[in-house]
Motif scaffolding. Structure first.
Motif, PDB file in Angstrom:
ATOM      1  N   GLU A  63     -10.114   7.720   5.405  1.00 51.52           N
ATOM      2  CA  GLU A  63      -9.705   7.655   6.940  1.00 51.52           C
ATOM      3  C   GLU A  63      -8.645   6.736   7.284  1.00 51.52           C
ATOM      4  O   GLU A  63      -8.284   5.830   6.701  1.00 51.52           O
ATOM      5  N   ARG A  64      -8.078   7.105   8.370  1.00 49.14           N
ATOM      6  CA  ARG A  64      -6.844   6.430   9.159  1.00 49.14           C
ATOM      7  C   ARG A  64      -7.466   5.127   9.350  1.00 49.14           C
ATOM      8  O   ARG A  64      -8.543   4.902   9.999  1.00 49.14           O
ATOM      9  N   GLY A  65      -6.734   4.106   8.909  1.00 54.89           N
ATOM     10  CA  GLY A  65      -7.230   2.635   8.834  1.00 54.89           C
ATOM     11  C   GLY A  65      -8.293   2.192   8.345  1.00 54.89           C
ATOM     12  O   GLY A  65      -8.876   1.216   8.056  1.00 54.89           O
ATOM     13  N   ARG A 117      -3.332   1.223  -5.462  1.00 55.33           N
ATOM     14  CA  ARG A 117      -2.861   0.985  -4.098  1.00 55.33           C
ATOM     15  C   ARG A 117      -2.557   2.193  -3.282  1.00 55.33           C
ATOM     16  O   ARG A 117      -2.209   2.152  -2.114  1.00 55.33           O
ATOM     17  N   LEU A 118      -3.063   3.321  -4.050  1.00 51.41           N
ATOM     18  CA  LEU A 118      -2.643   4.692  -3.464  1.00 51.41           C
ATOM     19  C   LEU A 118      -3.795   5.217  -2.540  1.00 51.41           C
ATOM     20  O   LEU A 118      -4.806   5.396  -2.990  1.00 51.41           O
ATOM     21  N   ASP A 119      -3.609   5.784  -1.308  1.00 52.87           N
ATOM     22  CA  ASP A 119      -4.558   6.483  -0.436  1.00 52.87           C
ATOM     23  C   ASP A 119      -3.785   7.746  -0.255  1.00 52.87           C
ATOM     24  O   ASP A 119      -2.635   7.985   0.024  1.00 52.87           O
ATOM     25  N   VAL A 120      -4.843   8.663   0.168  1.00 52.13           N
ATOM     26  CA  VAL A 120      -4.279  10.090   0.497  1.00 52.13           C
ATOM     27  C   VAL A 120      -5.149  10.395   1.804  1.00 52.13           C
ATOM     28  O   VAL A 120      -6.300  10.211   2.048  1.00 52.13           O
ATOM     29  N   LEU A 121      -4.206  10.447   2.764  1.00 55.36           N
ATOM     30  CA  LEU A 121      -4.790  10.538   4.257  1.00 55.36           C
ATOM     31  C   LEU A 121      -4.668  11.993   4.712  1.00 55.36           C
ATOM     32  O   LEU A 121      -3.279  12.819   4.592  1.00 55.36           O
ATOM     33  N   ARG A 138       1.211  -1.067  -0.073  1.00 56.80           N
ATOM     34  CA  ARG A 138      -0.008  -0.103  -0.062  1.00 56.80           C
ATOM     35  C   ARG A 138       0.824   1.140  -0.121  1.00 56.80           C
ATOM     36  O   ARG A 138       2.159   1.140   0.500  1.00 56.80           O
ATOM     37  N   PHE A 139       0.074   2.214  -0.496  1.00 58.39           N
ATOM     38  CA  PHE A 139       1.110   3.616  -0.495  1.00 58.39           C
ATOM     39  C   PHE A 139       0.168   4.659  -0.090  1.00 58.39           C
ATOM     40  O   PHE A 139      -1.003   4.597  -0.300  1.00 58.39           O
ATOM     41  N   THR A 140       0.574   5.538   1.076  1.00 56.63           N
ATOM     42  CA  THR A 140      -0.250   6.637   1.433  1.00 56.63           C
ATOM     43  C   THR A 140       0.549   7.843   1.367  1.00 56.63           C
ATOM     44  O   THR A 140       1.818   7.956   1.993  1.00 56.63           O
ATOM     45  N   LEU A 141      -0.210   8.961   0.968  1.00 62.27           N
ATOM     46  CA  LEU A 141       0.369  10.229   0.657  1.00 62.27           C
ATOM     47  C   LEU A 141      -0.332  10.972   1.816  1.00 62.27           C
ATOM     48  O   LEU A 141      -1.573  11.187   1.834  1.00 62.27           O
TER      49      LEU A 141
END
Length: 183
Positions: free
Chosen positions: A84-86, A121-125, A65-68
């Protein structure tokens, strides 16, 4: 910008923190895919962009996973990646997916993966600054001004008094918007 690697079992979760300072500045797809303009022109490639750096040169096993992580609500084109976180984000439209993939064309990734695989697999938090962050920044900016005024290092209580005074009377520092002053 800070890169973070965390593991969920044997599966990597790559995170990159990107903050913006100042009002009116927000991230967009163009912004996170833009080559780094501080590089020599020959090095201004998709690899030097925020997402290029996040996706490049890392093992990419199944489950990656990737998170920006950003400190502001991004523009509408990047917002579909927000979660959201998690939590898990909603599926991204094919047009949005294609826009990111197109801007990052030419990235050569490991483990036989392509940019589209990473974008899936990218998420933006979105994490707003805490009260402590804001207070710390206010102190950092006020100390030199108070030091100039006093001619010596201010005490923490003196800085707190100035900050409290500004919070009680924003007009004293010209902090109110001119339109608010009409009423």
């Amino acid at each position: 910008m800070e890169d973070i690697l965390s593991l969920r079992g044997d599966v990597p979760v790559y995170r990159q923190v990107k903050t913006v300072e100042g009002p009116g500045k927000r991230h967009s797809i163009a912004d996170v895919c833009r080559p780094d303009t501080s590089k020599k022109e020959a090095d201004r490639t998709a690899e030097s962009s925020y997402l290029g750096k996040l996706f490049m040169g890392k093992p990419l096993p199944e489950g990656t996973r990737f998170t920006l992580i950003v400190n502001e609500t991004p523009f509408a084109d990047l917002y579909p990646f927000a979660c959201e976180r998690g939590g898990k984000r909603e599926p991204v439209s094919s047009a949005t997916h294609a826009k990111v993939v197109g801007k990052l064309a030419g990235l050569s990734l490991r483990d036989g993966r392509d940019v589209g695989w990473c974008v899936d697999r990218l998420d933006v938090l979105i994490t707003a600054r805490t009260t402590e962050h804001v207070a710390s920044e206010a102190h950092r900016r006020l100390v030199p001004l108070i030091k100039d005024y006093l001619g010596q290092e201010p005490l923490v209580t003196e800085v707190d008094e100035v900050l409290s005074g500004l919070a009680r009377d924003p007009d004293a520092a010209g902090l109110r918007h001119p339109i608010d002053q009409v009423h």
